[in-house]
Design a protein around this motif. Structure first.
Motif, short mmCIF file in Angstrom:
data_model
loop_
_atom_site.label_atom_id
_atom_site.label_comp_id
_atom_site.label_asym_id
_atom_site.label_seq_id
_atom_site.Cartn_x
_atom_site.Cartn_y
_atom_site.Cartn_z
N CYS A 115 0.98 2.64 -3.40
CA CYS A 115 -0.26 2.49 -4.17
C CYS A 115 -0.54 3.72 -5.04
N CYS A 166 0.81 -1.22 0.00
CA CYS A 166 0.00 0.00 0.00
C CYS A 166 0.84 1.27 0.00
N ARG A 176 -3.45 3.61 -7.11
CA ARG A 176 -4.74 3.28 -7.64
C ARG A 176 -5.89 4.07 -7.03
N CYS A 217 -9.63 3.31 -2.07
CA CYS A 217 -8.94 2.05 -1.81
C CYS A 217 -9.93 0.90 -1.97
N LEU A 218 -9.39 -0.24 -2.38
CA LEU A 218 -10.21 -1.45 -2.55
C LEU A 218 -10.98 -1.74 -1.26
N PHE A 219 -10.34 -1.48 -0.10
CA PHE A 219 -10.91 -1.86 1.20
C PHE A 219 -11.55 -0.70 1.93
S1 SF4 Z 1 -5.99 -0.18 -3.17
FE1 SF4 Z 1 -5.89 -0.14 -0.94
S2 SF4 Z 1 -5.34 -2.23 -0.42
FE2 SF4 Z 1 -4.85 -1.99 -2.56
S3 SF4 Z 1 -2.69 -1.37 -2.54
FE3 SF4 Z 1 -3.92 0.48 -2.58
S4 SF4 Z 1 -4.08 1.11 -0.46
FE4 SF4 Z 1 -3.46 -1.01 -0.49
#
Ligand code: SF4
Length: 328
Positions: free
Chosen positions: A258, A255, A260, A272-274
């Protein structure tokens, strides 16, 4: 319109867009056999709305767009959506994560529309195990979809595989051999707590370390440098040229690097995905918000991004939104 920076200074340049929550498979680690209550069409962004929002993300510095689902090829306008994204300036790289069932028919038109490459989900090359895992007897369609992707030039063709204990974890080396023979880049992804059933159990997790150990019984793996923000740690297999990747989201999180950000089919931004919170763009979009106002909402959501997913922490709470409505 500046860039998408968060409070830790990470800059998001990779946008994952879920274009539908529906899917043609019923993978055990994702949803129940009966499926899920799908999003009502009126709650989903229209093509014009989605292209406008992706355009704003591109102005905010996004250089890669990944189309996901559910199963993105279920969206009837998917080829036009790809063409619309390819027409944006500056043109982002466009990738897709698909279960491959419809790729045989759509690979060539997607390539022509501007799709650059694909990741195809395939956890086993055994027909019976595939049917057990996905609850559909469609392995042959995935195989022909992969061939069509390679023939259309959607390369490198990547294969995403999840190892499940007692289901397919004993055949990870076989999947790698199969991919190497066909020139597909395989990556193993640790199963994440994002299933709709909330049945994920860490003690049953097949870890990245286990996957590496099992692969090394048959292959030599040499770590490749230059990972950067990529989720996968890649390895040269038997001195190459073939490679394999391992995405250890749970046990070796990445992370800190990251890059994304995410947009859901119903117009929510997730940093974030979570994440357990989202910012709604659909409402403001449909009540006349300007691009600048939408960009400010996106930047605000990204700024609040947490340092990491927090899996294993006492305060970790699995997102209510299932993987099929977030996208890979
Ligand atoms: S999307 Fe969230 S879980 Fe995935 S790498 Fe990025 S911070 Fe980590």
């Amino acid at each position: 319109m500046s860039v998408l920076v968060d409070q830790l200074g990470r800059v998001a340049t990779d946008l994952r867009v879920s274009v539908t929550d529906r899917c043609t498979l019923r993978c055990q680690y994702c949803m129940p056999a009966e499926g899920l209550p799908w999003m009502p069409p009126e709650e989903m962004l229209t093509d014009a709305e989605l292209l406008r929002v992706v355009g704003i993300f591109v102005e905010l510095g996004v250089t890669q767009v990944r189309l996901t689902g559910g199963e993105p090829l279920l969206r009837r306008s998917i080829v036009d959506l790809v063409a619309g994204i390819a027409a944006l300036t500056p043109r982002p790289k466009i990738a897709m994560t698909t279960n491959g069932l419809a790729l045989g028919r759509l690979a060539a038109p997607l390539k022509a529309a501007g799709l650059d490459r694909v990741n195809v989900s395939l956890d086993t090359v055994d027909r019976g195990v595939y049917e057990t895992l996905t609850r559909r007897d469609r392995l042959a369609d995935v195989e022909s979809g992969l061939r069509a992707a390679a023939e259309a030039g959607l390369t490198p063709v990547k294969v995403n595989a999840v190892a499940m204990r007692g289901v397919n974890d004993d055949s990870v080396a076989e999947v790698l051999r199969w991919c190497l023979e066909r020139g597909y880049e395989l990556r193993f992804i640790e199963q994440m707590p994002l299933d709709a059933q909330h049945a994920w159990d860490r003690s049953a997790l097949v870890t990245a370390a286990e996957v590496r150990e099992r692969l090394q019984r048959r292959f030599t793996l040499t770590p490749l440098p230059g990972r950067g923000s990529a989720p996968a740690q890649r390895y040269l297999v038997d001195d190459g040229p073939g490679t394999v990747g391992v995405i250890a989201s749970v046990t070796e999180p990445f992370c800190q690097a990251c890059d994304r950000t995410r947009l859901t089919a119903d117009g929510q931004v997730r940093n974030c995905l979570f994440s357990n919170r989202e910012t709604d763009l659909r409402g403001p979009l449909r009540s006349g918000a300007t691009d600048e106002q939408l960009a400010a909402l996106i930047r605000g959501e990204m700024w609040r991004k947490a340092p990491g997913h927090g899996i294993g922490r006492a305060d970790f709470h699995q997102p209510d939104r299932p993987m099929s409505a977030i996208g890979g």
